[in-house]
Motif scaffolding. Structure first.
Motif, short mmCIF file in Angstrom:
data_model
loop_
_atom_site.label_atom_id
_atom_site.label_comp_id
_atom_site.label_asym_id
_atom_site.label_seq_id
_atom_site.Cartn_x
_atom_site.Cartn_y
_atom_site.Cartn_z
N MET A 1 0.89 -1.35 -0.02
CA MET A 1 -0.02 0.12 -0.11
C MET A 1 0.76 1.29 -0.08
O MET A 1 1.94 1.27 0.76
N THR A 2 0.54 2.25 -0.72
CA THR A 2 1.14 3.32 -0.91
C THR A 2 1.10 4.25 0.43
O THR A 2 0.10 4.41 0.76
N ALA A 3 2.14 4.75 0.83
CA ALA A 3 2.11 5.59 2.01
C ALA A 3 2.55 6.98 1.65
O ALA A 3 3.27 7.28 0.89
N LEU A 4 1.51 7.84 2.30
CA LEU A 4 1.89 9.59 2.09
C LEU A 4 1.55 10.18 3.33
O LEU A 4 0.46 9.80 4.06
N THR A 5 2.20 11.28 3.79
CA THR A 5 2.26 12.05 4.90
C THR A 5 1.60 13.43 4.27
O THR A 5 2.19 13.98 3.41
N LEU A 6 0.53 13.86 4.98
CA LEU A 6 -0.23 14.91 4.32
C LEU A 6 -0.29 15.93 5.48
O LEU A 6 -0.52 15.85 6.77
N PHE A 7 0.22 17.17 5.06
CA PHE A 7 0.20 18.23 6.14
C PHE A 7 -1.05 19.51 5.68
O PHE A 7 -0.80 19.71 4.77
N HIS A 8 -1.75 19.35 6.67
CA HIS A 8 -3.00 20.37 6.62
C HIS A 8 -2.86 21.25 7.72
O HIS A 8 -2.17 21.23 8.93
N THR A 9 -3.69 22.46 7.24
CA THR A 9 -3.78 23.64 8.29
C THR A 9 -5.32 23.60 8.66
O THR A 9 -5.79 24.61 9.30
N ALA A 10 -6.31 22.83 8.26
CA ALA A 10 -7.42 22.62 8.59
C ALA A 10 -7.95 21.21 8.59
O ALA A 10 -7.69 20.18 7.65
N ASP A 11 -8.66 20.84 9.57
CA ASP A 11 -9.13 19.51 9.89
C ASP A 11 -9.98 18.78 8.84
O ASP A 11 -10.02 17.65 8.58
N VAL A 12 -10.62 19.87 8.06
CA VAL A 12 -11.51 19.37 7.25
C VAL A 12 -11.00 18.43 5.91
O VAL A 12 -11.58 17.39 5.64
N HIS A 13 -9.72 18.72 5.61
CA HIS A 13 -9.07 17.96 4.49
C HIS A 13 -8.80 16.48 4.87
O HIS A 13 -8.63 15.79 3.96
N VAL A 14 -8.75 16.17 6.07
CA VAL A 14 -8.46 14.90 6.45
C VAL A 14 -9.75 13.83 5.79
O VAL A 14 -9.12 12.95 5.13
N ILE A 54 8.35 18.49 7.78
CA ILE A 54 8.24 17.93 6.52
C ILE A 54 9.15 16.80 6.35
O ILE A 54 9.22 15.72 5.80
N LYS A 55 10.62 17.38 6.78
CA LYS A 55 11.80 16.54 6.14
C LYS A 55 11.83 15.21 7.35
O LYS A 55 12.55 14.18 7.06
N ALA A 56 11.12 15.36 8.38
CA ALA A 56 10.96 14.18 9.38
C ALA A 56 9.94 13.28 9.04
O ALA A 56 10.05 11.99 9.44
N ALA A 57 9.11 13.43 8.02
CA ALA A 57 7.97 12.53 7.64
C ALA A 57 8.52 11.42 6.83
O ALA A 57 9.51 11.70 5.97
N PRO A 58 8.25 10.37 7.07
CA PRO A 58 8.48 9.20 6.25
C PRO A 58 8.00 9.20 4.88
O PRO A 58 6.72 9.57 4.78
N GLY A 59 8.82 8.86 3.85
CA GLY A 59 8.19 8.79 2.60
C GLY A 59 7.82 10.11 1.90
O GLY A 59 8.38 11.13 2.29
N ALA A 60 6.79 10.06 0.86
CA ALA A 60 6.58 11.20 0.29
C ALA A 60 5.49 12.09 1.22
O ALA A 60 4.74 11.46 1.99
N SER A 61 5.37 13.42 0.94
CA SER A 61 4.37 14.04 1.71
C SER A 61 3.89 15.22 0.67
O SER A 61 4.45 15.64 -0.42
N LEU A 62 2.60 15.85 1.09
CA LEU A 62 1.91 16.59 0.50
C LEU A 62 1.47 17.59 1.26
O LEU A 62 1.17 17.40 2.43
#
Length: 201
Positions: A1-14, A54-62
Protein backbone atom coordinates in the motif's frame (compact mmCIF):
# COMPACT_ATOMS: atom_id res chain seq x y z
CA UNK A 1 0.00 0.00 0.00
CA UNK A 2 1.26 3.48 -0.95
CA UNK A 3 2.23 5.61 2.08
CA UNK A 4 1.87 9.38 2.11
CA UNK A 5 2.09 12.06 4.81
CA UNK A 6 -0.29 14.98 4.37
CA UNK A 7 0.25 18.33 6.07
CA UNK A 8 -2.98 20.30 6.62
CA UNK A 9 -3.86 23.58 8.28
CA UNK A 10 -7.55 22.62 8.57
CA UNK A 11 -9.01 19.38 9.89
CA UNK A 12 -11.66 19.28 7.14
CA UNK A 13 -9.07 18.05 4.62
CA UNK A 14 -8.54 14.78 6.49
CA UNK A 15 -11.91 13.35 5.44
CA UNK A 16 -11.49 14.71 1.91
CA UNK A 17 -8.27 12.81 1.27
CA UNK A 18 -9.40 9.68 3.08
CA UNK A 19 -12.26 9.63 0.55
CA UNK A 20 -10.08 10.44 -2.47
CA UNK A 21 -7.36 7.88 -1.66
CA UNK A 22 -9.03 5.01 0.23
CA UNK A 23 -6.35 2.48 -0.71
CA UNK A 24 -3.47 4.69 0.37
CA UNK A 25 -1.77 4.61 3.78
CA UNK A 26 -2.26 8.24 4.78
CA UNK A 27 -0.75 9.97 7.79
CA UNK A 28 -2.43 13.31 8.52
CA UNK A 29 -0.63 16.13 10.32
CA UNK A 30 -3.07 18.94 11.12
CA UNK A 31 -1.56 22.30 12.14
CA UNK A 32 -4.08 25.18 11.99
CA UNK A 33 -1.59 27.28 13.98
CA UNK A 34 0.75 27.32 10.99
CA UNK A 35 -1.83 29.16 8.88
CA UNK A 36 -2.68 31.55 11.70
CA UNK A 37 0.98 32.42 12.15
CA UNK A 38 1.67 32.62 8.39
CA UNK A 39 -1.04 35.24 7.97
CA UNK A 40 1.11 37.51 10.10
CA UNK A 41 4.14 36.82 7.87
CA UNK A 42 6.37 33.80 7.31
CA UNK A 43 9.07 34.35 9.93
CA UNK A 44 12.22 32.27 10.42
CA UNK A 45 10.84 30.22 13.32
CA UNK A 46 7.73 29.18 11.40
CA UNK A 47 9.73 28.40 8.28
CA UNK A 48 12.10 26.17 10.27
CA UNK A 49 9.25 24.44 12.08
CA UNK A 50 7.47 23.55 8.83
CA UNK A 51 10.71 22.46 7.18
CA UNK A 52 11.73 20.21 10.07
CA UNK A 53 8.31 18.55 10.22
CA UNK A 54 8.28 17.77 6.50
CA UNK A 55 11.86 16.51 6.44
CA UNK A 56 11.09 14.21 9.39
CA UNK A 57 8.08 12.66 7.64
CA UNK A 58 8.69 9.17 6.22
CA UNK A 59 8.22 8.78 2.47
CA UNK A 60 6.43 11.25 0.23
CA UNK A 61 4.54 14.21 1.64
CA UNK A 62 1.84 16.58 0.41
CA UNK A 63 1.06 20.08 1.71
CA UNK A 64 -2.61 20.98 1.36
CA UNK A 65 -2.24 24.63 2.44
CA UNK A 66 -1.60 27.15 -0.32
CA UNK A 67 -0.31 29.86 2.01
CA UNK A 68 2.62 27.76 3.29
CA UNK A 69 3.03 25.85 0.02
CA UNK A 70 6.25 27.48 -1.12
CA UNK A 71 8.03 26.71 2.16
CA UNK A 72 6.67 23.15 2.11
CA UNK A 73 7.92 22.65 -1.45
CA UNK A 74 11.40 23.88 -0.50
CA UNK A 75 11.39 21.26 2.28
CA UNK A 76 10.54 18.49 -0.19
CA UNK A 77 6.75 18.25 -0.09
CA UNK A 78 4.47 18.35 -3.12
CA UNK A 79 2.23 21.40 -3.19
CA UNK A 80 -1.41 20.44 -3.50
CA UNK A 81 -2.05 23.11 -6.11
CA UNK A 82 0.86 22.34 -8.44
CA UNK A 83 -0.90 19.58 -10.48
CA UNK A 84 -3.94 21.88 -10.73
CA UNK A 85 -1.85 24.78 -11.98
CA UNK A 86 -0.24 22.51 -14.57
CA UNK A 87 -3.70 21.50 -15.79
CA UNK A 88 -4.79 25.14 -15.97
CA UNK A 89 -1.73 25.97 -18.07
CA UNK A 90 -2.57 23.08 -20.40
CA UNK A 91 -6.07 24.51 -20.88
CA UNK A 92 -4.64 27.99 -21.44
CA UNK A 93 -5.67 31.49 -20.49
CA UNK A 94 -7.28 33.69 -19.55
CA UNK A 95 -7.51 31.93 -16.18
CA UNK A 96 -9.77 33.19 -13.41
CA UNK A 97 -7.90 32.70 -10.13
CA UNK A 98 -10.39 32.79 -7.25
CA UNK A 99 -9.07 33.00 -3.69
CA UNK A 100 -10.47 33.57 -0.21
CA UNK A 101 -7.36 34.45 1.80
CA UNK A 102 -5.16 37.42 0.95
CA UNK A 103 -2.04 35.41 1.83
CA UNK A 104 -3.00 32.93 -0.91
CA UNK A 105 -2.85 35.39 -3.80
CA UNK A 106 0.93 35.80 -4.18
CA UNK A 107 1.94 32.12 -3.93
CA UNK A 108 -0.96 30.97 -6.13
CA UNK A 109 -0.23 33.56 -8.80
CA UNK A 110 3.48 32.74 -8.79
CA UNK A 111 2.79 29.01 -9.09
CA UNK A 112 0.30 29.48 -11.92
CA UNK A 113 2.76 31.74 -13.75
CA UNK A 114 5.42 29.04 -13.31
CA UNK A 115 3.14 26.41 -14.82
CA UNK A 116 2.49 28.59 -17.86
CA UNK A 117 6.15 29.48 -18.31
CA UNK A 118 7.12 25.79 -18.07
CA UNK A 119 5.05 25.33 -21.22
CA UNK A 120 6.56 28.38 -22.90
CA UNK A 121 3.30 30.32 -22.70
CA UNK A 122 2.80 33.84 -21.38
CA UNK A 123 0.38 33.64 -18.45
CA UNK A 124 -2.90 35.55 -18.56
CA UNK A 125 -4.38 35.55 -15.05
CA UNK A 126 -7.38 37.41 -13.70
CA UNK A 127 -7.67 37.43 -9.92
CA UNK A 128 -11.05 37.18 -8.22
CA UNK A 129 -10.76 38.12 -4.52
CA UNK A 130 -13.42 36.51 -2.33
CA UNK A 131 -11.79 37.28 1.00
CA UNK A 132 -15.06 38.47 2.51
CA UNK A 133 -16.30 34.86 2.48
CA UNK A 134 -13.47 33.28 4.49
CA UNK A 135 -15.19 33.78 7.83
CA UNK A 136 -17.85 31.24 6.79
CA UNK A 137 -15.18 28.55 6.47
CA UNK A 138 -13.51 29.64 9.71
CA UNK A 139 -16.89 29.41 11.46
CA UNK A 140 -17.48 25.89 10.18
CA UNK A 141 -20.19 26.90 7.68
CA UNK A 142 -18.68 24.96 4.80
CA UNK A 143 -21.79 24.64 2.64
CA UNK A 144 -22.59 28.34 2.89
CA UNK A 145 -18.93 29.09 2.12
CA UNK A 146 -19.02 26.94 -1.02
CA UNK A 147 -22.38 28.20 -2.25
CA UNK A 148 -21.40 31.85 -1.94
CA UNK A 149 -18.10 31.23 -3.73
CA UNK A 150 -20.08 29.58 -6.52
CA UNK A 151 -22.48 32.52 -6.77
CA UNK A 152 -19.65 35.02 -7.12
CA UNK A 153 -17.79 32.93 -9.68
CA UNK A 154 -20.90 32.17 -11.74
CA UNK A 155 -21.72 35.89 -11.89
CA UNK A 156 -18.13 36.83 -12.73
CA UNK A 157 -18.01 34.32 -15.58
CA UNK A 158 -20.99 36.01 -17.23
CA UNK A 159 -19.01 39.27 -17.21
CA UNK A 160 -15.77 37.86 -18.67
CA UNK A 161 -16.96 35.40 -21.28
CA UNK A 162 -13.50 34.59 -22.69
CA UNK A 163 -12.35 32.84 -19.48
CA UNK A 164 -10.87 29.43 -20.36
CA UNK A 165 -10.90 27.93 -16.86
CA UNK A 166 -11.40 28.77 -13.20
CA UNK A 167 -8.82 27.88 -10.57
CA UNK A 168 -10.04 27.52 -6.99
CA UNK A 169 -6.83 28.58 -5.31
CA UNK A 170 -7.40 26.92 -1.92
CA UNK A 171 -8.25 23.29 -1.19
CA UNK A 172 -10.95 24.52 1.18
CA UNK A 173 -12.80 26.01 -1.81
CA UNK A 174 -13.13 22.71 -3.69
CA UNK A 175 -16.74 22.09 -2.64
CA UNK A 176 -17.84 25.18 -4.58
CA UNK A 177 -17.19 23.49 -7.94
CA UNK A 178 -20.42 21.48 -7.80
CA UNK A 179 -22.49 24.65 -7.44
CA UNK A 180 -20.93 26.72 -10.23
CA UNK A 181 -23.33 27.08 -13.14
CA UNK A 182 -21.07 27.35 -16.17
CA UNK A 183 -19.57 25.31 -19.00
CA UNK A 184 -16.13 26.71 -18.15
CA UNK A 185 -13.88 24.08 -16.49
CA UNK A 186 -13.53 24.65 -12.75
CA UNK A 187 -10.34 23.20 -11.27
CA UNK A 188 -10.08 22.18 -7.60
CA UNK A 189 -6.81 20.97 -6.14
CA UNK A 190 -7.62 17.97 -3.89
CA UNK A 191 -8.90 15.54 -6.52
CA UNK A 192 -6.36 16.61 -9.15
CA UNK A 193 -3.49 16.31 -6.65
CA UNK A 194 -4.66 12.91 -5.43
CA UNK A 195 -4.87 11.56 -8.98
CA UNK A 196 -1.40 12.90 -9.83
CA UNK A 197 0.24 11.54 -6.69
CA UNK A 198 -1.33 8.09 -7.00
CA UNK A 199 -0.39 7.93 -10.69
CA UNK A 200 3.25 8.61 -9.78
CA UNK A 201 3.32 6.36 -6.72
Amino acid sequence: MTALTLFHTADVHVATFDRLAPKTDLTHVVRPDWLERAQGGMDTDLRQEITQAIKAAPGASLCTCTTIGAVAEEAGATRIDWPMMQKAAEIGGPVMLAYCLETTLAPSTALLERAFLDQGISPEIRSLPLTGLWHHFADGESDRFHRQIAEWITTSLTLVSDTKCVVLAQASMAGAAQYIDSDVPVLASPEIAARALLANA
